[in-house]
Design a protein around this motif. Structure first.
Motif, PDB file in Angstrom:
ATOM      1  N   SER A 156      24.842 -10.488  20.872  1.00 29.12           N
ATOM      2  CA  SER A 156      26.162 -10.164  20.353  1.00 29.12           C
ATOM      3  C   SER A 156      26.643 -11.263  19.408  1.00 29.12           C
ATOM      4  O   SER A 156      26.851 -12.405  19.828  1.00 29.12           O
ATOM      5  CB  SER A 156      27.178  -9.996  21.484  1.00 29.12           C
ATOM      6  OG  SER A 156      28.498  -9.914  20.974  1.00 29.12           O
ATOM      7  N   ARG A 157      26.834 -10.896  18.140  1.00 27.57           N
ATOM      8  CA  ARG A 157      27.384 -11.839  17.177  1.00 27.57           C
ATOM      9  C   ARG A 157      28.847 -12.152  17.506  1.00 27.57           C
ATOM     10  O   ARG A 157      29.278 -13.298  17.433  1.00 27.57           O
ATOM     11  CB  ARG A 157      27.293 -11.264  15.757  1.00 27.57           C
ATOM     12  CG  ARG A 157      25.882 -11.086  15.232  1.00 27.57           C
ATOM     13  CD  ARG A 157      25.885 -10.698  13.772  1.00 27.57           C
ATOM     14  NE  ARG A 157      24.526 -10.561  13.236  1.00 27.57           N
ATOM     15  CZ  ARG A 157      24.205 -10.747  11.970  1.00 27.57           C
ATOM     16  NH1 ARG A 157      25.128 -11.059  11.083  1.00 27.57           N
ATOM     17  NH2 ARG A 157      22.951 -10.607  11.570  1.00 27.57           N
ATOM     18  N   VAL A 201      29.729  -3.104  23.877  1.00 29.12           N
ATOM     19  CA  VAL A 201      29.962  -4.246  22.982  1.00 29.12           C
ATOM     20  C   VAL A 201      29.030  -4.156  21.772  1.00 29.12           C
ATOM     21  O   VAL A 201      29.460  -4.341  20.622  1.00 29.12           O
ATOM     22  CB  VAL A 201      29.751  -5.576  23.733  1.00 29.12           C
ATOM     23  CG1 VAL A 201      29.795  -6.752  22.760  1.00 29.12           C
ATOM     24  CG2 VAL A 201      30.807  -5.740  24.821  1.00 29.12           C
ATOM     25  N   CYS A 202      27.757  -3.857  22.023  1.00 29.38           N
ATOM     26  CA  CYS A 202      26.791  -3.759  20.916  1.00 29.38           C
ATOM     27  C   CYS A 202      27.143  -2.602  19.989  1.00 29.38           C
ATOM     28  O   CYS A 202      26.990  -2.707  18.756  1.00 29.38           O
ATOM     29  CB  CYS A 202      25.376  -3.586  21.465  1.00 29.38           C
ATOM     30  SG  CYS A 202      24.748  -5.041  22.338  1.00 29.38           S
ATOM     31  N   ALA A 203      27.617  -1.490  20.557  1.00 31.93           N
ATOM     32  CA  ALA A 203      28.023  -0.350  19.740  1.00 31.93           C
ATOM     33  C   ALA A 203      29.231  -0.701  18.875  1.00 31.93           C
ATOM     34  O   ALA A 203      29.352  -0.228  17.738  1.00 31.93           O
ATOM     35  CB  ALA A 203      28.342   0.848  20.634  1.00 31.93           C
ATOM     36  N   SER A 258      37.007  -5.697  26.710  1.00 33.36           N
ATOM     37  CA  SER A 258      38.381  -5.867  26.252  1.00 33.36           C
ATOM     38  C   SER A 258      38.460  -6.935  25.164  1.00 33.36           C
ATOM     39  O   SER A 258      39.176  -6.787  24.173  1.00 33.36           O
ATOM     40  CB  SER A 258      39.299  -6.236  27.421  1.00 33.36           C
ATOM     41  OG  SER A 258      39.274  -5.236  28.411  1.00 33.36           O
ATOM     42  N   ARG A 259      37.714  -7.998  25.361  1.00 32.46           N
ATOM     43  CA  ARG A 259      37.693  -9.057  24.349  1.00 32.46           C
ATOM     44  C   ARG A 259      37.089  -8.551  23.044  1.00 32.46           C
ATOM     45  O   ARG A 259      37.556  -8.872  21.946  1.00 32.46           O
ATOM     46  CB  ARG A 259      36.935 -10.262  24.886  1.00 32.46           C
ATOM     47  CG  ARG A 259      37.741 -11.021  25.934  1.00 32.46           C
ATOM     48  CD  ARG A 259      36.908 -11.670  27.015  1.00 32.46           C
ATOM     49  NE  ARG A 259      36.008 -12.707  26.537  1.00 32.46           N
ATOM     50  CZ  ARG A 259      35.193 -13.398  27.331  1.00 32.46           C
ATOM     51  NH1 ARG A 259      35.184 -13.157  28.637  1.00 32.46           N
ATOM     52  NH2 ARG A 259      34.409 -14.316  26.837  1.00 32.46           N
ATOM     53  N   ALA A 260      36.043  -7.720  23.165  1.00 35.71           N
ATOM     54  CA  ALA A 260      35.425  -7.135  21.971  1.00 35.71           C
ATOM     55  C   ALA A 260      36.383  -6.164  21.283  1.00 35.71           C
ATOM     56  O   ALA A 260      36.452  -6.118  20.047  1.00 35.71           O
ATOM     57  CB  ALA A 260      34.131  -6.418  22.346  1.00 35.71           C
TER      58      ALA A 260
END
Length: 530
Positions: A88-89, A255-257, A293-295
């Motif tokens: 995850s960038r 997250v990746c999506a 949530s952070r993403a």
């Protein structure tokens, strides 16, 4: 054959999970402390639509979260714990399976900021209600009602259908979207821009659970007989992030999506996912704990409007919203009955753990949606969210000059209850007339009478039910000076004085706010002046 393959995959998953468990390993995030500087060309990396979104909203073309994760850090993590599963960038993190010993060794690496568990969601909490019900013949009426509640005819009269807006859906699969008649207009115009299956690692998303197909239909489903959503002219990114049938689903795919959708130029993300009691606690639903949530908050900072269902835990012991509906700066959507406009018992409640208003708005949680063969009635906030997503796409088409937060706040103000709010309905059902300036002024429908002992609401005229799109209910709340609600309720009006509140039940600085038939009144407990 597909069923056999699914069973084999499921069994393989169980064997792999059992093997890892036996080894004392769990999947964790390894979060890094920094990123190396180096060459990065945002125009080369991002889809042109993504670049345009940033330029249009006055945002930088990229920031540190868009930069690649250090290849050297990934290599050193793999030396300790084996192959990295996800990168995850945005979070500057990777996932690996690691036991306690490996986690301790990883935490000692100088560039590792933290080790955090990958959170899981049992799929039973996603499927709190049957996804579709048998054909009843009443779906046509329901389809009209779910759009009429949002005044969809206003957008239709203006030729607004979400054209030019790019929407991403995160779900458990989209079987039938590649041939179902309700999506022919999207396929024929090439408006499925990109697809990816984060479960299998392929680009084929046209299998799996029909839930995603149903959700898409509530945004853009249309043929000569049916119109199920408002954004029939939008473009789409379809991401399969969940595999219902697994014992657990991971937040990693979500997250990746999110990062994938940003790279491909998304404007609005629709998600019906919720992580709750299996790893999180109610006091952690503050938008800062869960990775999803952070993403979601990061996506908002990049100019993306995230629309997330509140969840279907309202009638369970958990009762409240889940992550990422708790995230700051996203639109969380509650569910109401399409024929009364009132909260449906299963729709999760707010507020967030840190006291922010959730849901922001609401929409029908009983909706007509595309089944495998026919349009059928479906229940859940999974269908409230896409109805609001379609609405938001129409507003974005009308106001391309707005950034995502201006759009979000305008959506809130368009709620039929605004500025009244509560933790079941938010600001109410978005109304298209707010954006067309065609909202009708209504005559005064009630007054608040005050004396030394009580406050009373007096209705001037009770309309017959047949004159209203939905029945006229009285909504009221009692709020502290900071806006937190101490009490709220909805009352069916049957006489001229439906509400009397003793002043002894109020603190001097409390506020009473009442909504009835388009009129709002607010009164301080210590001041009878309206």
């Amino acid at each position: 054959m597909k069923q056999v393959v699914s069973i084999l995959i499921f069994l393989l998953f169980l064997l792999l999970s059992a093997s890892l468990f036996a080894q004392g390993k769990e999947k964790v995030w390894v979060v890094f402390s920094d990123k190396p500087s180096g060459y990065f060309d945002p125009v080369e990396y991002f889809d042109p639509h993504s670049v345009q979104r940033r330029v249009r909203q006055g945002l930088p073309l990229y920031d540190e979260t868009d930069l690649p994760v250090s290849v050297d850090y990934i290599r050193r993590v793999e030396e300790v714990a084996g192959r990295v599963k996800n990168v995850s960038r945005w979070l500057n993190a990777v996932t690996v399976h690691a036991g306690r010993k490996e986690q301790q060794e990883l935490s000692r690496l100088p560039f590792v900021a933290s080790i955090e568990p990958v959170m899981h969601l049992t799929t039973s909490s996603l499927k709190a209600f049957p996804q579709e019900f048998p054909w009843s013949g009443k779906e046509g009426k329901l389809a009209k009602q779910q759009l009429a509640l949002m005044e969809g005819e206003v957008f239709d009269s203006l030729g607004i259908d979400g054209r030019g807006v790019r929407i991403a859906l995160f779900d458990a699969g989209f079987p039938g979207v590649d041939y179902h008649p309700l999506f022919a207009h999207i396929r024929e115009e090439g408006r499925i821009v990109a697809t990816h299956d984060f479960v299998k690692g392929t680009d084929d998303v046209f299998s799996g659970n029909v839930h995603g197909t149903m959700v898409l239909s509530c945004i853009a489903g249309m043929n000569s007989e049916w119109t199920l959503g408002l954004a029939t002219g939008a473009e789409f990114l379809l991401a399969r992030t969940e595999q219902w049938g697994e014992p657990f689903s991971e937040e990693v795919n979500w997250v990746c999506a999110m990062e994938w959708a940003d790279r491909h130029g998304v404007d609005i993300i629709n998600s019906s996912l919720g992580y709750t009691y299996h790893r999180y606690f109610p006091d952690e639903m503050n938008g800062r704990i869960a990775m999803v949530s952070r993403a979601a908050t990061l996506a908002a900072r990049k100019g993306i409007l995230v629309v997330n269902a509140m969840g279907n835990a309202g009638a369970s012991r958990w009762e409240i919203l889940g992550a990422p509906a708790d995230a700051d700066s996203i639109l969380s959507v509650g569910g109401v009955d399409p024929y009364t406009g009132r909260h449906m018992a299963f729709s999760s409640f707010g507020p967030s753990a840190d006291g922010r208003l959730k849901p922001n708005v609401c929409a029908p949680a009983r909706a007509a949606a595309a089944g495998r063969r026919k349009v059928k009635a479906a229940y859940g906030t999974s269908f409230s969210a896409p109805l609001v997503t379609g609405f938001a796409a129409c507003v974005m088409q009308m106001h391309p000059e707005w950034n995502n937060m201006e759009l979000l706040h305008a959506m809130e103000r368009s709620g039929h209850l605004y500025p009244y709010y509560d933790y079941a309905h938010g600001y109410g059902i978005p109304q298209a007339s707010y954006f067309s300036r065609k909202k009708e002024d209504r005559m005064t429908s009630f007054t608040i009478l005050a004396n030394e002992e009580s406050l009373a609401v007096k209705i001037r005229e009770i309309p017959p039910d047949s004159t209203e799109k939905i029945p006229s209910y009285l909504y009221y709340h009692i709020a502290s000076p900071g806006g937190l609600l101490k009490k709220y309720a909805v009352i069916e009006v049957s006489d001229s004085i439906p509400l009397v509140i003793s002043l002894k039940a109020l603190n001097p600085d409390d506020f009473l706010r009442v909504y009835y038939r388009g009129q709002i009144r607010c009164l301080s407990a210590e001041n009878s002046d309206l």
